[in-house]
Design a protein around this motif. Sequence first.
Motif, mmCIF file in Angstrom:
data_model
loop_
_atom_site.group_PDB
_atom_site.id
_atom_site.type_symbol
_atom_site.label_atom_id
_atom_site.label_comp_id
_atom_site.label_asym_id
_atom_site.label_seq_id
_atom_site.Cartn_x
_atom_site.Cartn_y
_atom_site.Cartn_z
ATOM 1 N N THR A 1 2.561 -3.816 5.970
ATOM 2 C CA THR A 1 2.701 -2.532 5.627
ATOM 3 C C THR A 1 3.912 -1.495 4.848
ATOM 4 O O THR A 1 5.002 -2.308 4.565
ATOM 5 N N ARG A 2 3.410 -0.675 4.206
ATOM 6 C CA ARG A 2 4.794 0.221 3.815
ATOM 7 C C ARG A 2 5.423 1.432 4.329
ATOM 8 O O ARG A 2 4.148 1.835 4.972
ATOM 9 N N ASN B 1 2.144 4.100 9.084
ATOM 10 C CA ASN B 1 2.601 3.631 7.898
ATOM 11 C C ASN B 1 0.959 3.528 7.311
ATOM 12 O O ASN B 1 0.817 3.581 6.193
ATOM 13 N N LEU B 2 0.243 2.809 8.224
ATOM 14 C CA LEU B 2 -1.296 2.889 7.687
ATOM 15 C C LEU B 2 -1.865 4.488 7.286
ATOM 16 O O LEU B 2 -3.146 4.628 6.345
ATOM 17 N N HIS C 1 -7.886 -2.728 3.314
ATOM 18 C CA HIS C 1 -7.791 -1.995 3.436
ATOM 19 C C HIS C 1 -8.226 -1.132 5.081
ATOM 20 O O HIS C 1 -8.846 -1.783 5.325
ATOM 21 N N GLY D 1 8.557 4.243 1.912
ATOM 22 C CA GLY D 1 7.992 3.363 1.153
ATOM 23 C C GLY D 1 8.498 1.469 1.501
ATOM 24 O O GLY D 1 8.270 0.889 0.417
ATOM 25 N N ALA E 1 6.092 4.585 6.009
ATOM 26 C CA ALA E 1 5.124 5.448 5.480
ATOM 27 C C ALA E 1 6.335 7.121 5.131
ATOM 28 O O ALA E 1 5.682 7.840 4.152
ATOM 29 N N ARG E 2 7.282 6.758 5.367
ATOM 30 C CA ARG E 2 8.364 8.338 4.523
ATOM 31 C C ARG E 2 9.265 7.230 3.757
ATOM 32 O O ARG E 2 9.548 7.743 2.613
ATOM 33 N N ASP F 1 -3.608 1.304 1.764
ATOM 34 C CA ASP F 1 -3.862 -0.272 1.640
ATOM 35 C C ASP F 1 -2.808 -1.209 1.987
ATOM 36 O O ASP F 1 -1.469 -0.657 1.712
ATOM 37 N N ALA F 2 -2.259 -2.615 2.355
ATOM 38 C CA ALA F 2 -2.186 -3.135 2.896
ATOM 39 C C ALA F 2 -2.100 -4.094 2.754
ATOM 40 O O ALA F 2 -3.092 -4.467 1.589
ATOM 41 N N ALA G 1 -0.727 6.720 5.713
ATOM 42 C CA ALA G 1 0.459 7.038 4.901
ATOM 43 C C ALA G 1 -0.373 5.916 3.701
ATOM 44 O O ALA G 1 -0.104 6.513 2.696
ATOM 45 N N HIS G 2 -0.172 5.215 4.526
ATOM 46 C CA HIS G 2 -0.414 3.794 2.967
ATOM 47 C C HIS G 2 -1.501 3.017 3.790
ATOM 48 O O HIS G 2 -1.245 1.392 4.413
#
Length: 163
Positions: free
Chosen positions: A58-59, A99-100, A118, A64, A61-62, A105-106, A102-103
Amino acid sequence: MSSLLHAVRSVVAPFTRTRFFRSVGPVVLPPAERALAWCSGGRLQISALLVPSLVLHTRGARSGKPRDTYLMYTPDGPGRAIVAGSAFAQDRHPAWTYNLLAHPDASISVSGRHIPVHATLVEDGERDAIWGQIERQWPGYRGYERTSGREVRLFRLERPQRA
């Protein structure tokens, strides 16, 4: 073989719900998983000896920044998996769930194979059925939700649809 695996899971699963395991597991297992992954080129995981396991990429959440998390998963049909943010029954959600959210797509790695995914948060109406699937694989796993005092976030991971 599957009956033997089910028997082993039934014996090991109660240990994973003990206070001892919940306090030691989060400290010992992640570094051990990383070490084995490094030694095996990402093809082996400790948890994969008992349950299907993956590495979630993942990236933050804050921040990146890239983050990797070793997780058990439950197969959910072709190209789909369910992951549960149990965090060893701790009273807070694990960082990877933020993280998921917020983002979504992982990607995941399963047996060293990298797959884009996704993530979708499982809706209230599906939760009981999904917990049933998870508990058929790992008996008593929902006990983490009761022990933690919070609603464990469940995510469905699936390959993105091609346009």
